[in-house]
Write a protein that holds these residues in place. Structure first.
Motif, mmCIF file in Angstrom:
data_model
loop_
_atom_site.group_PDB
_atom_site.id
_atom_site.type_symbol
_atom_site.label_atom_id
_atom_site.label_comp_id
_atom_site.label_asym_id
_atom_site.label_seq_id
_atom_site.Cartn_x
_atom_site.Cartn_y
_atom_site.Cartn_z
ATOM 1 N N ALA A 3 0.823 -1.203 0.000
ATOM 2 C CA ALA A 3 0.000 0.000 0.000
ATOM 3 C C ALA A 3 0.855 1.249 0.000
ATOM 4 C CB ALA A 3 -0.924 -0.004 1.219
ATOM 5 N N ALA A 4 2.055 1.132 0.531
ATOM 6 C CA ALA A 4 2.956 2.285 0.579
ATOM 7 C C ALA A 4 3.743 2.445 -0.719
ATOM 8 C CB ALA A 4 3.919 2.164 1.765
ATOM 9 N N GLY A 5 3.477 1.565 -1.703
ATOM 10 C CA GLY A 5 4.160 1.712 -2.976
ATOM 11 C C GLY A 5 5.534 1.084 -3.004
ATOM 12 N N ARG A 6 5.805 0.128 -2.100
ATOM 13 C CA ARG A 6 7.116 -0.496 -2.054
ATOM 14 C C ARG A 6 7.000 -1.946 -2.481
ATOM 15 N NH1 ARG A 6 9.077 2.210 3.553
ATOM 16 N NH2 ARG A 6 6.875 2.242 3.993
ATOM 17 N N PRO A 7 8.009 -2.517 -3.086
ATOM 18 C CA PRO A 7 7.959 -3.929 -3.431
ATOM 19 C C PRO A 7 7.879 -4.778 -2.174
ATOM 20 C CG PRO A 7 9.779 -2.814 -4.556
ATOM 21 C CD PRO A 7 9.255 -1.888 -3.536
ATOM 22 N N GLN A 8 7.106 -5.833 -2.235
ATOM 23 C CA GLN A 8 7.028 -6.741 -1.115
ATOM 24 C C GLN A 8 8.327 -7.537 -0.996
ATOM 25 O OE1 GLN A 8 3.551 -9.073 -1.795
ATOM 26 N NE2 GLN A 8 2.135 -7.440 -1.243
ATOM 27 N N ASN A 9 8.594 -7.982 0.232
ATOM 28 C CA ASN A 9 9.760 -8.818 0.513
ATOM 29 C C ASN A 9 11.076 -8.103 0.220
ATOM 30 O OD1 ASN A 9 8.081 -10.999 1.264
ATOM 31 N ND2 ASN A 9 7.846 -11.557 -0.905
ATOM 32 N N PRO A 44 6.564 1.905 7.910
ATOM 33 C CA PRO A 44 7.199 0.867 7.090
ATOM 34 C C PRO A 44 6.155 0.074 6.315
ATOM 35 C CG PRO A 44 7.090 0.181 9.383
ATOM 36 C CD PRO A 44 6.633 1.602 9.354
ATOM 37 N N GLY A 45 6.613 -0.545 5.245
ATOM 38 C CA GLY A 45 5.736 -1.439 4.516
ATOM 39 C C GLY A 45 5.558 -2.750 5.259
ATOM 40 N N ARG A 46 4.745 -3.614 4.724
ATOM 41 C CA ARG A 46 4.472 -4.909 5.346
ATOM 42 C C ARG A 46 4.545 -6.007 4.296
ATOM 43 N NH1 ARG A 46 3.522 -5.208 11.161
ATOM 44 N NH2 ARG A 46 3.052 -3.076 11.784
ATOM 45 N N THR A 47 5.047 -7.148 4.709
ATOM 46 C CA THR A 47 5.027 -8.328 3.847
ATOM 47 C C THR A 47 3.620 -8.923 3.897
ATOM 48 O OG1 THR A 47 5.623 -9.868 5.608
ATOM 49 C CG2 THR A 47 7.434 -8.768 4.455
ATOM 50 N N PRO A 48 3.286 -9.834 2.986
ATOM 51 C CA PRO A 48 1.956 -10.464 3.035
ATOM 52 C C PRO A 48 1.664 -11.129 4.388
ATOM 53 C CG PRO A 48 3.017 -10.929 0.943
ATOM 54 C CD PRO A 48 4.043 -10.252 1.799
ATOM 55 N N SER A 49 2.708 -11.574 5.071
ATOM 56 C CA SER A 49 2.505 -12.209 6.376
ATOM 57 C C SER A 49 2.518 -11.212 7.522
ATOM 58 C CB SER A 49 3.585 -13.274 6.604
ATOM 59 O OG SER A 49 4.876 -12.713 6.486
ATOM 60 N N GLY A 50 2.681 -9.919 7.214
ATOM 61 C CA GLY A 50 2.560 -8.892 8.238
ATOM 62 C C GLY A 50 3.859 -8.390 8.822
ATOM 63 N N TYR A 51 4.998 -8.894 8.347
ATOM 64 C CA TYR A 51 6.267 -8.433 8.895
ATOM 65 C C TYR A 51 6.619 -7.040 8.354
ATOM 66 C CZ TYR A 51 7.110 -13.143 10.634
ATOM 67 O OH TYR A 51 7.014 -14.333 11.298
#
Length: 248
Positions: A3-9, A44-51
């Motif tokens: 949502a913050a526009g950052r790549p996941q992981n 901060p952004g979040r991974t699909p698992s919430g980290y």
């Protein structure tokens, strides 16, 4: 993308961020970083698992916040206003504004008079000093310490040990004696400090009682900010009083 526009992981974990910050800010903790996130200072952004996944810009924001608190005693509200101004497009996020020197609350700092500098209004430090260590570090003798204790300016704990701030108090009073100010003249400072402690207890005790695991961090932050503000207010009132006496 998050949502913050950052790549996941991609990005740093909160532990990795802590490791980067610890060199410049030894007292920072994971709880502190989480608290600053909860207050909206960093997102901060979040991974699909919430980290959490911190970008380089997030780390830069945290450095700015921690430096503004430690070096300039700025309340979080003021720091957030400066960050919001940077986010509005006035300046790129990578070039955050420095806290203006005019907001430093004390004109004459401990450094300027050759005294050790307090490491912020940290709560719960466990370092303990014996009487001999205090005398050596403060550069005073036992008679001078006894006088400081007589007027409540320095207090030992139940086991007879002193905390590191006792050294700063002793050296400050020692410096003041060069201007003809004796410990007995400073009893009002002790009384005023005790009244401020009582006020702080009323403010933070309800927060400490919360079962929320972050409650202690929030209460510690409130203590630090209100204590810093009280120092600012005290300094301004003394300066205003002196101007009234001197007509300056």
């Amino acid at each position: 993308m998050t949502a913050a526009g950052r790549p996941q992981n991609h990005g740093l974990s909160i532990g990795a961020v802590l490791a980067q910050l610890r060199g410049d800010f030894p007292d920072v903790t994971i709880s502190k970083i989480r608290f600053l996130e909860a207050e909206g200072l960093v997102t901060p952004g979040r991974t699909p698992s919430g980290y959490r996944q911190f970008a380089a810009a997030d780390v830069e924001r945290l450095r700015f916040v921690l430096a503004a608190q430690r070096d300039h005693y700025l309340p979080l509200k003021v720091i957030k206003e400066q960050l919001d101004a940077a986010d509005s497009g006035a300046e790129p996020a990578a070039a955050l504004p420095r806290p203006p020197r005019r907001l430093v609350p004390i004109d004459v700092t401990a450094e300027n008079v050759g005294l050790p500098v307090a490491e912020d209004f940290a709560v719960g430090k466990e370092q303990r000093l014996t009487q001999e260590e205090l005398l050596e570090q403060a550069g005073i003798d036992a008679a001078a310490l006894a006088e400081l204790q007589q007027y409540g300016l320095v207090r030992s704990g139940p086991a007879g040990f002193f905390d590191p701030d006792a050294v700063l108090v002793a050296r400050t009073v020692k410096a003041m004696t060069e201007f003809g100010i004796e410990p007995r003249h400073l009893r009002a400072f002790r009384a005023a400090a005790d009244r401020e402690v009582g006020l702080l207890e009323q403010i933070v005790t309800p927060v400490y009682r919360h079962r929320d695991p972050e409650a202690k961090s929030r209460a510690d932050e409130v203590v630090r900010e209100v204590a810093a503000l009280s120092v600012t207010l005290h300094t301004l009132l003394v300066k205003a009083g002196i101007r009234g006496v001197t007509g300056c």
